[in-house]
Design an enzyme around this catalytic site. Structure first.
Site, mmCIF file in Angstrom:
data_model
loop_
_atom_site.group_PDB
_atom_site.id
_atom_site.type_symbol
_atom_site.label_atom_id
_atom_site.label_comp_id
_atom_site.label_asym_id
_atom_site.label_seq_id
_atom_site.Cartn_x
_atom_site.Cartn_y
_atom_site.Cartn_z
ATOM 1 N N ARG A 41 0.819 -1.216 0.000
ATOM 2 C CA ARG A 41 0.000 0.000 0.000
ATOM 3 C C ARG A 41 0.850 1.262 0.000
ATOM 4 N NH1 ARG A 41 -1.545 1.957 4.580
ATOM 5 N NH2 ARG A 41 -1.949 -0.030 5.592
ATOM 6 N N ASP A 98 -8.373 21.221 -10.779
ATOM 7 C CA ASP A 98 -8.626 20.025 -11.595
ATOM 8 C C ASP A 98 -8.157 20.369 -13.008
ATOM 9 O OD1 ASP A 98 -9.660 18.017 -13.248
ATOM 10 O OD2 ASP A 98 -11.521 17.811 -12.092
ATOM 11 N N LYS A 158 -8.311 9.743 -18.032
ATOM 12 C CA LYS A 158 -8.524 10.418 -19.312
ATOM 13 C C LYS A 158 -7.265 10.348 -20.189
ATOM 14 C CE LYS A 158 -12.545 11.184 -17.581
ATOM 15 N NZ LYS A 158 -12.910 12.336 -16.776
ATOM 16 N N TYR A 207 -16.792 19.412 -12.104
ATOM 17 C CA TYR A 207 -17.210 18.048 -12.441
ATOM 18 C C TYR A 207 -18.329 17.621 -11.472
ATOM 19 C CZ TYR A 207 -16.378 12.990 -13.147
ATOM 20 O OH TYR A 207 -16.496 11.652 -13.416
HETATM 21 C C1 PLP Z 1 -13.584 12.283 -15.541
HETATM 22 C C2 PLP Z 1 -13.223 13.457 -14.744
HETATM 23 C C3 PLP Z 1 -12.891 13.340 -13.407
HETATM 24 C C4 PLP Z 1 -12.993 12.038 -12.646
HETATM 25 O O1 PLP Z 1 -12.167 11.026 -13.082
HETATM 26 P P1 PLP Z 1 -12.572 9.488 -12.763
HETATM 27 O O2 PLP Z 1 -11.289 8.786 -12.937
HETATM 28 O O3 PLP Z 1 -13.631 9.131 -13.751
HETATM 29 O O4 PLP Z 1 -13.090 9.435 -11.364
HETATM 30 C C5 PLP Z 1 -12.513 14.470 -12.733
HETATM 31 N N1 PLP Z 1 -12.485 15.669 -13.334
HETATM 32 C C6 PLP Z 1 -12.791 15.824 -14.619
HETATM 33 C C7 PLP Z 1 -12.719 17.175 -15.227
HETATM 34 C C8 PLP Z 1 -13.183 14.726 -15.363
HETATM 35 O O5 PLP Z 1 -13.558 14.886 -16.632
#
Ligand code: PLP
Length: 390
Positions: free
Chosen positions: A56, A181, A206, A109
């Site tokens: 971990r 973000d 992403k 988000y």
């Molecule tokens: C998809 C996304 C997230 C979350 O990512 P996950 O891995 O799906 O939890 C956070 N911020 C933005 C802008 C996103 O498009």
């Protein structure tokens, strides 16, 4: 001797986080699956200086990924999380305590909004949502207990570009942290720390993953917030699997070339869509017509392949005809993979209502041939017209 010029991000993405010397010259750090990590002898247990202690807490695979993204972000420390959403919640929990106040951008988000409204409220942290275009005007929303400002730029689904440097200078003057973000731009197209962020968040799911086959996130902190981020992360017991870290590292190596192609195709589609009578507007900060363009041009070094399209009002049957015959575009959530996607955009806003007459769609331009994608959309519009005139 040549000048000491810092390596470009493209080069860092290729070279950082490789442990070939420790692995018989193998180029990629292998997948380590581990819970127990054995000590050589009692003395090494007592000495407390073993590089790896427990699964971990890190393996060569996870450390390789941390090292690579910390270099790309030009940050001090990175923690890995099992999803992008978890990276967001971990970052927030690392800077907010009971009694604190958080300023959250209204176009965040969706799951970020619900975390604030539900979990943070329960934990005694109050959230105010703010207009993403507020810039330095955010000063008026500060309270004596405001500890953090959360930004997402461009914002989810509506793509407003935030003035991060202006927001950061207000926040820092009041000892509050700035969380960003940065999933849309990635560290390649937006330099989070240079523009005033203290914690930079990435949904690795992403573009870093890039192949629609991994859920992962990370948070990188500057030196001021590194320790409290690491403490919160380990306190919550978070870690990422070796397989997922391996996939993320593999994706990272090609992210710079993929992003260029996503950008080029995205812009081509966006410009074409702008010229269509079926389209009311295109939400893409790299378009000169976009209200966020001046700040995008000042602060970003590129655009990714994700943008919004507002259609002129159409019947449900016409919209279904458009979607259901698409051949190149998949209908589905997430983005950043090699394939093109399209989904209807649904969201909540509490401060800055988004006014649209027709349906708002979100498009992710994948790595297919741009002309095939254009033809797919054009055929969709034709099916839509046939429905409308039927
Ligand atoms: C998809 C996304 C997230 C979350 O990512 P996950 O891995 O799906 O939890 C956070 N911020 C933005 C802008 C996103 O498009």
């Amino acid at each position: 001797m040549a000048d000491e010029k810092p390596l470009s991000k493209e080069t860092l993405a290729v070279h950082k986080g490789r442990m070939s010397r420790e692995h018989f010259g193998v180029v990629n750090t292998p997948v380590y699956r581990a819970s127990t990590i054995l000590y050589r002898d009692l003395a090494s247990v007592e000495s407390g200086d073993a590089p790896y202690i427990y699964g971990r807490l890190g393996t060569p695979t996870s450390r390789s990924l941390e090292e690579a993204v910390t270099a790309l972000e030009v940050g001090a420390r990175t923690v890995l999380c099992p999803s992008g959403t978890n990276a967001i919640t971990t970052a927030i929990l690392s800077v907010c305590s009971a009694g604190d106040h958080l300023l959250m951008t209204d176009n965040c988000y969706g799951p970020t909004r619900s975390f604030c409204e539900k979990s943070l409220t329960r934990l005694g942290v109050e959230t105010s949502f703010y207009d993403p275009l507020i810039g330095g005007g955010i000063e008026e929303l500060f309270r004596s207990n405001t500890r953090a400002v959360f930004c997402e730029s461009p914002g989810s689904l509506t793509f407003e570009v935030q003035d991060i440097p202006a927001i950061a200078s207000v926040a820092h003057a009041r000892d509050a942290s700035v969380l960003l973000d940065n999933t849309w731009a990635t560290p390649l197209y937006f330099d989070a720390f240079a523009r005033g962020a203290d914690l930079s968040i990435q949904a690795v799911t992403k573009y870093v993953g890039g192949h629609a086959d991994v859920m992962l996130g990370y948070v990188t902190a500057n030196t001021t917030y590194a320790e409290q981020l690491a403490d919160t992360h380990s306190g919550l017991g978070l870690c990422a699997s070796g397989d997922d870290c391996f996939l993320a590292l593999r994706g990272l190596r090609t992210m710079p070339v993929r992003l260029k192609r996503h950008e080029e195709t995205g812009l081509k589609l966006a410009r074409w869509l702008e010229s269509r009578s079926e389209v009311t507007r295109v939400l893409h900060p790299a378009l000169e017509s976009d209200p966020g363009h001046p700040i995008w041009k000042r602060d970003f070094t590129g655009a990714s392949g994700l943008f919004g399209v507002e259609l002129a009002p159409v019947t449900k049957a016409a919209l279904e005809a458009f979607f259901d015959g698409l051949e190149c575009f998949g209908i589905g959530y997430s983005w950043g993979g090699y394939e093109s996607l399209i989904v209807p955009a649904h969201f909540n806003r509490s401060v800055r209502p988004f006014l649209a007459q027709g349906p708002l769609l979100r498009i992710h331009a994948g790595l297919e041939d741009a002309n095939d994608l254009l033809a797919d959309l054009e055929n969709g519009f034709e099916r839509m017209q046939t429905q409308t005139t039927a």
